[in-house]
Enzyme design. Structure first.
Site, PDB file in Angstrom:
ATOM      1  N   LYS A 117       6.100  -6.964   0.729  1.00 45.94           N
ATOM      2  CA  LYS A 117       5.293  -7.311   0.179  1.00 45.94           C
ATOM      3  C   LYS A 117       5.285  -8.475   0.033  1.00 45.94           C
ATOM      4  O   LYS A 117       4.236  -9.749  -0.858  1.00 45.94           O
ATOM      5  CB  LYS A 117       4.508  -6.277  -0.675  1.00 45.94           C
ATOM      6  CG  LYS A 117       3.782  -4.863  -0.012  1.00 45.94           C
ATOM      7  CD  LYS A 117       2.947  -4.614  -1.254  1.00 45.94           C
ATOM      8  CE  LYS A 117       2.906  -2.774  -0.901  1.00 45.94           C
ATOM      9  NZ  LYS A 117       2.075  -1.820  -1.717  1.00 45.94           N
ATOM     10  N   LYS A 200       2.930  -0.407  10.955  1.00 44.75           N
ATOM     11  CA  LYS A 200       3.349   0.457  10.243  1.00 44.75           C
ATOM     12  C   LYS A 200       1.632   0.511   9.944  1.00 44.75           C
ATOM     13  O   LYS A 200       0.927   0.088  10.084  1.00 44.75           O
ATOM     14  CB  LYS A 200       3.737   0.971   8.629  1.00 44.75           C
ATOM     15  CG  LYS A 200       3.499   2.749   8.172  1.00 44.75           C
ATOM     16  CD  LYS A 200       3.600   2.606   6.993  1.00 44.75           C
ATOM     17  CE  LYS A 200       3.224   1.139   5.617  1.00 44.75           C
ATOM     18  NZ  LYS A 200       2.990   1.684   4.549  1.00 44.75           N
ATOM     19  N   LYS A 203      -3.904   0.063   5.290  1.00 43.63           N
ATOM     20  CA  LYS A 203      -4.835  -0.178   4.911  1.00 43.63           C
ATOM     21  C   LYS A 203      -4.784  -1.922   4.266  1.00 43.63           C
ATOM     22  O   LYS A 203      -5.992  -2.622   4.408  1.00 43.63           O
ATOM     23  CB  LYS A 203      -5.105   0.762   3.709  1.00 43.63           C
ATOM     24  CG  LYS A 203      -4.188   1.160   2.263  1.00 43.63           C
ATOM     25  CD  LYS A 203      -5.373   2.015   1.540  1.00 43.63           C
ATOM     26  CE  LYS A 203      -3.381   2.417   0.614  1.00 43.63           C
ATOM     27  NZ  LYS A 203      -3.752   3.203   0.189  1.00 43.63           N
TER      28      LYS A 203
HETATM   29  P1  AMP Z   1       0.004   4.575   0.237  1.00 44.94           P
HETATM   30  O1  AMP Z   1      -1.283   4.035   0.252  1.00 44.94           O
HETATM   31  O2  AMP Z   1       0.932   3.348   0.104  1.00 44.94           O
HETATM   32  O3  AMP Z   1      -0.241   4.577  -1.746  1.00 44.94           O
HETATM   33  O4  AMP Z   1       0.218   5.535   0.873  1.00 44.94           O
HETATM   34  C1  AMP Z   1      -0.193   6.727  -0.360  1.00 44.94           C
HETATM   35  C2  AMP Z   1       1.016   7.793   0.760  1.00 44.94           C
HETATM   36  O5  AMP Z   1       0.583   7.738   2.378  1.00 44.94           O
HETATM   37  C3  AMP Z   1       2.331   7.747   1.128  1.00 44.94           C
HETATM   38  O6  AMP Z   1       2.949   9.086   0.794  1.00 44.94           O
HETATM   39  C4  AMP Z   1       2.636   6.852   2.375  1.00 44.94           C
HETATM   40  O7  AMP Z   1       4.090   7.111   2.455  1.00 44.94           O
HETATM   41  C5  AMP Z   1       1.870   7.943   3.311  1.00 44.94           C
HETATM   42  N1  AMP Z   1       1.478   6.327   4.542  1.00 44.94           N
HETATM   43  C6  AMP Z   1       0.790   5.854   3.988  1.00 44.94           C
HETATM   44  N2  AMP Z   1       0.974   5.073   5.494  1.00 44.94           N
HETATM   45  C7  AMP Z   1       1.318   5.883   5.962  1.00 44.94           C
HETATM   46  C8  AMP Z   1       1.676   5.703   7.725  1.00 44.94           C
HETATM   47  N3  AMP Z   1       1.445   4.892   8.332  1.00 44.94           N
HETATM   48  N4  AMP Z   1       1.836   7.255   8.218  1.00 44.94           N
HETATM   49  C9  AMP Z   1       2.577   8.193   7.442  1.00 44.94           C
HETATM   50  N5  AMP Z   1       2.698   8.388   6.043  1.00 44.94           N
HETATM   51  C10 AMP Z   1       1.376   7.068   5.383  1.00 44.94           C
END
Ligand code: AMP
Ligand code: TRP
Length: 339
Positions: A117, A200, A203
């Site tokens: 990041k 990955k 968003k």
């Molecule tokens: P975040 O949007 O970064 O707050 O992520 C929220 C949750 O979604 C966390 O548990 C992440 O590990 C999971 N997550 C985010 N992106 C992915 C992805 N591409 N595959 C699997 N899990 C994800």
């Protein structure tokens, strides 16, 4: 003596943009299943984490409600689980400060998420972005949470949470914080980009075609899957046959996670066929799973005042748990309680 902690699940999602299929498969859809498992379930919209990179205040408010709506659309019941937004429970920020004195700077610089990041210009990233894992440890440990369901990308942060708990317990000579268990399970712990099988699904990816958003309609989902990057080879009969084909592996993993099967159960049905057959089947499955969630999310979003009310009640319940734990932490560290 080994202290026993009552089973408590904690997880958080950042309101830093629209939610993706990765968030859903890696995290969200698993949360409701822990309700009624005997463990207390605590789910948090982590707005203090989101502001470690710039957020437009109006969009942050919208995204915070939308993540809360997504939790509920995915089956998190605010009458059972504690559902709230992080900034309303001041114990998170307070414990994060205390942990900033326990964690070491070197631990923070090692985090791959920080490196990704912060990019090349890391000197110019916010101090919060560097200290972020200390806040995440505080989220979890302010509740003495014993287990945390997340996607694979959070593994390193959870190891750091364990390191902070262990160092605190060692430095102050008592088993005060639990050594939290990461729950990273299933075939979708790391959903990859639809445009690049080595990245990955996220968003924050500039390409909207790289991801499926939980707010996408059926046509958009079908179109993104149709255009997903693949190769020209037919599908093999077993998952081992996809070892060198990351894009194909990703689509098969997504199918498996959506249908509740293993990749090896699915592949015999498509063996010898190309993506011309597989992609429409995947699109149909994705739409059938996501459409009801999208609809429920927009129903909840129709009444923002109700979402705020639910989050407020959740914050009250969260404070009841976190306050005595953070008070005790300060006492252990030698702070005088003067009133
Ligand atoms: P975040 O949007 O970064 O707050 O992520 C929220 C949750 O979604 C966390 O548990 C992440 O590990 C999971 N997550 C985010 N992106 C992915 C992805 N591409 N595959 C699997 N899990 C994800
Ligand atoms: N860092 C997590 C992410 O980006 C979100 C998060 C913050 C979290 N605090 C947490 C996840 C506590 C689990 C537990 O996905």
């Amino acid at each position: 003596m080994q202290t026993t902690f009552q089973p408590r699940i904690f997880s958080g999602i950042q309101p830093s943009g629209g939610l993706t299929l990765g968030n859903y498969l890696g995290a969200l859809r698993r949360f409701a299943g822990f309700q009624g498992s005997g463990a207390e379930t605590i789910y948090c919209v982590v707005d203090l984490h989101a502001i470690t990179v710039w957020q437009d205040p109006e969009k942050l408010r919208h995204n915070t409600r939308e993540v809360a709506a997504a939790f509920m659309a995915a089956g998190v019941d605010p009458a059972i689980s504690v559902l709230f937004n992080q900034s309303q429970v001041s114990q998170h920020a307070e414990l994060a400060w205390l942990f900033n004195t326990v964690a070491r700077v070197g631990w923070m610089y090692r985090m791959t998420q920080f490196k990704d990041k912060a990019g090349k210009n890391s000197e110019n990233s916010s101090l919060g972005l560097l200290a972020y894992p200390s806040l995440m440890a505080a989220d979890i440990l302010a509740y003495h949470a014993t287990a945390v369901p997340v996607g694979d990308d959070q593994k390193q942060h959870l190891e750091l949470t364990r390191d902070i708990a262990a160092k605190f317990n060692h430095d102050y000579g008592q088993e005060f914080f639990p050594i939290t268990e990461p729950l990273i399970e299933g075939s979708a712990t790391r959903v990859m980009s639809l445009r690049d099988g080595s990245k990955k699904m996220s968003k924050s990816d500039p390409s909207d075609a790289s991801r499926i958003n939980l707010t996408d309609d059926a046509d958009t989902i079908a179109q993104k899957i149709r255009k997903a990057r693949t190769d020209a080879d037919p599908l093999p009969g077993t998952f081992d046959g996809l070892a060198d084909r990351p894009e194909a592996r990703n689509l098969v993993n997504i199918y498996a996670a959506l249908s509740g099967e293993t990749p090896d159960q699915i592949l015999p049905r498509f063996e010898g066929q190309g993506f011309g057959a597989f992609k429409p089947a995947l699109a149909e499955l994705a739409v059938s799973v996501l459409a009801p969630i999208t609809t429920r999310m927009s129903d909840f979003m129709g009444d923002p005042a109700e979402i705020d009310r639910i989050l407020g009640k959740g914050a009250d319940r969260a404070t009841e748990i976190a306050q005595p734990i953070v008070e005790k932490t300060k006492e252990i560290m030698g702070m005088i309680r003067s009133r």
